[in-house]
Design an enzyme around this catalytic site. Structure first.
Site, short mmCIF file in Angstrom:
data_model
loop_
_atom_site.label_atom_id
_atom_site.label_comp_id
_atom_site.label_asym_id
_atom_site.label_seq_id
_atom_site.Cartn_x
_atom_site.Cartn_y
_atom_site.Cartn_z
N LYS B 76 60.55 39.49 -30.10
CA LYS B 76 59.27 39.45 -30.75
C LYS B 76 58.67 40.55 -29.96
O LYS B 76 58.73 40.85 -28.88
CB LYS B 76 58.65 38.16 -30.26
CG LYS B 76 57.16 38.01 -30.63
CD LYS B 76 56.79 36.67 -30.59
CE LYS B 76 55.34 36.34 -30.90
NZ LYS B 76 54.72 34.87 -30.71
N SER B 151 52.40 32.62 -34.45
CA SER B 151 52.37 33.73 -34.44
C SER B 151 53.66 34.77 -34.49
O SER B 151 53.80 35.84 -34.62
CB SER B 151 51.71 34.29 -33.01
OG SER B 151 52.29 34.12 -31.82
N SER B 175 53.39 28.43 -32.01
CA SER B 175 53.80 30.00 -32.53
C SER B 175 55.33 29.98 -32.88
O SER B 175 55.99 30.98 -33.49
CB SER B 175 53.48 30.71 -31.72
OG SER B 175 51.89 30.79 -31.97
#
Lengths: 485, 484, 95
Positions: B76, B151, B175
């Site tokens: 990420k 997210s 998330s």
């Protein structure tokens, strides 16, 4: 109207750790800009703080030195504001649970009295970097050096117990002497190792209500602090007597220009929005750690002063001066032990040596005359090899690097003549060469005779090139003159 | 090859069925063909990946290589990667190339894993839909008019689209779990302090935790083995032994007590989601687990508490983005104040700015006690609920999200509507407990997730139960239509 | 609870975010609705509860005072917006 001054101090002390409080970058002074600012100090994304054990220990030691409680579960908070020398946009500091609680410090004043000054608390925090606004910079720009960012500080907050500039300076100097004596700070004021913020207010004598105070920030010399306080007190009194009101504000004092000014900012007072720092855990300090540090605590100035009086028979006054300067103390003790005459050692260290160091803008650690060398010289005064007057020449020569006292005495032939035979000869010669003076002496009243001795002494010292032992000469002279009476 | 799990790929590499270079090239090709459809990946590190793969192959040939050696993964874009742009989904860091690795990245690199690239995400991890990224929204491979969740939407979508077998992600209020549920994959948020936060760009320090995403619980276990470590550089890292999370996957669930919080099955829960979750729980019951109704009475307070604490911490964490040392600086600043205000207003997106303002408000003089102070006390109430529950149950389960993936813009104008997406996941972050999501159904053609919450450091048991569930169901093997 | 425009402006200044007319109204509305959510906290009975910042009680680890960071100025300043002779440069603050 009679006015009383009320003063409180906030003192920032840079701890003499090798690394920063939250990172393992060096804190060494004088490095090229930004060469000692690691990712953590630069607040790079994703970086995190880890607390320096030595910084905690030094803070505890300070607390012990001022008889304060040590908070055994202290917490760090974030103090939020924006400034280029504050890389994270917040300073990690302590608010609700500072590591050192209430304590007190005793100051000695010029009239010989003592006063206790309260310390509200002392807390750990990180120093900011340095901004420069002048110099070789592109037009309209300021430069930022983050080497200093993250240096551990303790901020010491006093109670508003001081009532004069003298008391404030005495307090500041006492703190300086404590932190240097326990070796948690190098005390180099010119390098910013200690910085003072002074809170000053005035009120009519007898009033128990505090007046509005102003804060003068970032003073790094005792002299400037004294000047700043005196000017601010005068300013406030004048203002009030003219019908004005003292505004609560922050001020800056420029010691070079002697100008103080208000730091008026565009916006309202900053809301720092303190909250506990979530990247750090509570600092738990055990009884054992505190005890260990207490046992290992170096001698404090007040204790040292008492010891100088009892061990070396120094006067309270001399002991006070020397004991409160840890560098001077260390130097003095070597000289006292090495020369076996503490009183003389004290005189020389406080007098000639301090004066010379002052003029050359040096401190004791940078002295060209080592304590061993000075001890050697004082020992020669003590054993009558040289007179006090000759010693001055020896000192000057040592300062210039010409060697040890013995080497200089030898080289310059300064050895005091104490051989009574030789001295008798010189005295006799001088008396023979000055018959008129002798006549005058014999014919004078007793009360006037003492003064006239000086004349003979002068001649004798001249004849002996200053090397005659004055006490012995005096004895011999009196003896011979008495024979003639 | 892209349909293999990590466990299968490890065997394949060990048995020389293919090389890491072949495997890596395969995924790189897929990414270049497919990624544009979903916008899951911001930066592809093709050359670096092939270099790592070559080295990995050498290491594999010597034998005794770590499990992750040669396995391609995505990180990420919140994890700092040395020499590779790390944007955090923001214009503020569009030009930020860190000269250091996050510990998570370092752990994988040390084990010889191959980094394919950095995944898209909600800006600064603030969001539940991956609609706030500077690099554009991520599309859910199951329905491209719908969000993938956030997210960690990029990591989730990439795995659902088979662009990589595994990815790292972060979870502050859900998330990892929420996008895992909406994209039909497995994701785990470990106990707070289990995985190092060094080099992981901070959103809310007391809530953030990094974790794995993959298609199976077993794969998550393999990834967690590598990610979890005690890190001296992170003061909140816990010095606790890391077990082999794969070792106990085979344990039976017989006798396991599963708590079902009644507060997680109230109004607001999509009926299709509820049905899928209840079926999943029944499946586990059939295997010998015992379902126990429990109550987490303070559940309702978790969203408001979170929306004080997270923005407050974030408002301070994001102060370092000031245009001084790195990142975006506005053009032609008039003076310092202008530089700060415009760099930040131009560099940060709207949601980030909103959260900074809320956070600043909650910490302000006069409001601290009522907001931040209060929220931190409420946090303790929430923790007490869980510790009370864990006295009588081993794990807690329920839905991960209130409904399947919503359409883009559906929660547009009302921030609170978006925040309620996290209603089931947020409490675990506040308590610091581990939580995971595994697929448990398809509703209206979109995946639905089962959430598993464990007690502190009980990840092994959670992965065990999830794995056992995946032995008796095949939701985790479902593929989006567009992908198969 | 609604939040006043003046309050927003103050917050924007404190957090150094330039905020224009267009967004003030939008932000005011959204913030107010978030704060309404957050006001639900007031109903909670938290008497005798401490404020805690972390889930389980642990104590801060202490690091030995040894230098281990080297001079990486070049690497760090390569990614800085503006530097001059090793300093980070910023526009002057107008007093």
């Amino acid at each position: 109207m009679s006015w009383e001054t009320v003063i409180g101090l906030e003192v920032h002390v840079q701890l003499a750790t090798k690394t920063k409080i939250f990172s393992a970058a060096s804190t060494a002074f004088g490095a090229t800009p930004n060469s000692q600012a690691c990712a953590i100090d630069l607040a790079m994304p994703g970086t995190l703080p880890v607390l320096n054990k030595q910084a905690v220990n030094y803070a505890i030691m300070f607390g012990l030195a001022i008889d304060a409680d040590i908070c055994q579960e202290s917490v760090f908070e974030r103090k939020n504001y924006f400034y280029p020398d504050l890389p994270k946009g917040y300073q990690t500091t302590q608010l609700e649970k500072p590591i050192v609680g209430r304590g007190s410090v005793t100051i000695q004043l010029a009239d010989g009295s003592e006063k206790a000054i309260g310390i509200h608390h002392a807390h750990l925090e990180e120093d900011a970097g340095k901004s420069t606004h002048e110099g070789n910079l592109p037009h309209g720009m300021s430069g930022v050096d983050l080497n200093r960012a993250g240096t551990p500080l303790i901020e010491i907050v006093s109670e508003p117990d001081m009532r004069s500039a003298e008391e404030a300076i005495a307090f500041a100097k006492k703190l300086h002497s404590i932190v240097t004596s326990i070796n948690i700070c190098d005390g180099e004021m010119s390098q910013g190792s200690m910085r003072f913020d002074v809170n000053v207010s005035v009120r009519p004598i007898g009033s128990s209500v505090l007046g509005t105070r102003t804060e003068t920030k970032n003073l790094n010399s005792f002299k400037f602090m004294e000047e700043a306080i005196e000017r601010e007190v005068e300013r406030q009194i004048d203002l009030i007597e003219d019908g004005g009101i003292v505004a609560q504000e922050t001020r800056l004092y420029n010691g070079d220009t002697k100008v103080a000014k208000s730091m008026r900012s565009k916006e309202e007072a900053n809301d720092y929005r303190y909250f506990p720092c979530p990247d750090l855990l509570p600092v738990l300090i055990s009884d054992a750690t505190i005890e260990e540090l207490r046992q290992a605590l170096p001698e404090l100035p007040d204790a040292r002063q008492k010891r100088f009086v009892s061990q070396y028979a120094l006067s309270d006054y001399d002991a006070n001066i020397i004991a409160n300067d840890s560098n001077m103390s260390a130097f003095f003790e070597v000289v006292a032990e090495g020369s076996n005459n503490a009183k003389l050692a004290a005189n020389w260290v406080m007098g000639e040596l301090s004066g010379a160091l002052n003029n050359a803008d040096l401190n004791f650690s940078g002295s060209p005359v080592s304590p061993q060398q000075l001890a050697g010289m004082v020992a020669r005064i003590e054993d009558n090899s040289i007179s006090g007057k000759m010693a001055k020449l020896v000192f000057e020569a040592m300062w210039k690097g010409e060697g040890t006292a013995d080497e200089i005495i030898q080289a310059k032939g300064l050895k005091q003549v104490s051989d009574s035979g030789a001295l008798e000869k010189i005295v006799a010669e001088v008396l023979d060469a000055n018959l008129a003076m002798v006549e005058d002496f014999i014919n004078s009243d007793e009360s006037k005779r003492k003064k006239k001795l000086g004349g003979f002494m002068g001649q004798i010292m001249k004849a002996s090139k200053g090397q005659a032992n004055p006490q012995q000469v005096n004895q011999i002279l009196l003896q011979k003159l008495n024979e003639l009476l | 090859m892209h349909n293999y799990t990590i466990a299968e790929l490890i065997k394949g590499l060990q048995n020389n069925e293919f090389s890491s270079v072949e495997l890596t090239q395969h995924f790189l090709d897929r990414i270049s063909q497919i990624n544009d459809d979903y916008n899951a990946i911001i930066t592809v590190t093709g050359e670096q990946a092939l270099n790592s793969a070559t080295l990995a192959d050498q290491r594999l040939s010597l034998g005794d290589a770590p499990a992750m050696c040669g396995i391609p993964i995505l990180h990420k874009d919140i994890f700092c990667t040395d020499g590779v742009r790390t944007s955090c989904g923001s214009k503020m860091l569009d030009n930020f190339i860190p000269p250091y690795n996050a510990t998570v990245v370092e752990n994988f690199a040390r084990d010889g894993a191959v980094m394919l690239g950095k995944t898209n995400m909600d800006e600064f991890a603030m969001g539940s839909s991956n609609e706030t990224s500077f690099y554009g929204p991520v599309k859910n491979p199951w329905a491209t008019d719908s969000v993938p969740g956030g997210s960690s939407g990029g990591s989730a979508a990439a795995i659902a689209a088979r662009l990589a077998p595994g990815a790292t992600a972060t979870d502050t209020g859900g998330s990892i779990r929420q996008p895992a549920a909406l994209c039909g994959i497995s994701g785990l948020k470990p106990t707070y302090g289990r995985v190092s936060r060094w080099g992981m760009i901070a959103f809310a320090s007391s809530l953030d935790q990094a974790g794995p995403m993959a298609r199976t619980a077993e794969d998550c276990a393999i990834l967690l083995n590598c990610m979890a470590s005690f890190d001296e550089k992170d003061s909140t890292s816990v010095d606790k032994n890391v077990p082999d999370y794969t070792a106990s996957l085979g344990n039976s669930v017989k006798g396991l007590k599963i708590g079902i919080p009644k507060e997680y099955f109230s109004e607001g829960l999509h009926p299709g989601t509820e049905m899928a979750v209840r079926k999943a729980l029944a499946d586990l019951e059939a295997q010998g687990a015992e379902l126990v109704e429990i109550s987490l009475p303070n559940s309702e307070l978790s969203v408001p508490a979170y929306y004080v604490i997270a923005p407050a911490e974030a408002s301070a964490n994001l102060s370092r983005f000031d245009g001084v040392k790195y990142g975006y600086r506005c053009e032609n600043p008039k003076d310092l104040h202008d530089m700060y205000c415009r760099s930040r207003a131009e560099g940060f997106g709207e949601e980030v700015q909103r959260r900074i303002l809320i956070g600043t408000y909650c910490l302000s003089a006069g409001y601290y006690d009522a907001y931040y102070g209060k929220a931190q006390q409420v946090r303790q109430l929430i923790q007490q609920d869980f510790s009370e529950a864990f006295k009588s149950v081993d794990l807690i389960m329920g839905p991960t999200c209130p409904s399947p993936a919503f359409k883009f813009g559906a929660k547009g104008d009302d921030p609170v509507a978006m925040y309620l997406e996290d209603i089931y996941t947020i409490a675990t972050n506040l308590a610091g407990l581990p939580g995971m999501s595994v697929p448990c159904g398809i509703v209206e053609d979109k995946p639905v997730g089962l959430q598993i919450i464990g007690n502190y450091f009980d990840e092994a048991r959670m992965l065990n139960v999830a794995h056992q569930f995946q032995q008796i169901t095949n939701w985790h093997q479902q593929t989006p239509e567009a992908i198969s | 609870m609604t939040i006043e425009r003046k309050e927003i402006e103050k917050l924007a200044t404190l957090s150094r975010l330039a905020i224009d007319e267009k967004t003030i109204a939008d932000v005011t509305g959204r913030l107010s609705s978030v704060l309404a959510l957050v006001d639900q906290l007031q109903s909670a009975n938290t008497d005798s509860l401490q404020e805690i910042s972390r889930p389980f009680h642990t104590s801060q680890r202490l690091r030995d005072d040894e230098v281990s960071e080297t001079d990486q100025r070049e690497a760090f300043q390569a990614i800085a917006p503006e530097t001059h002779n090793g300093l980070f440069t910023v526009p002057k603050m107008i007093e």
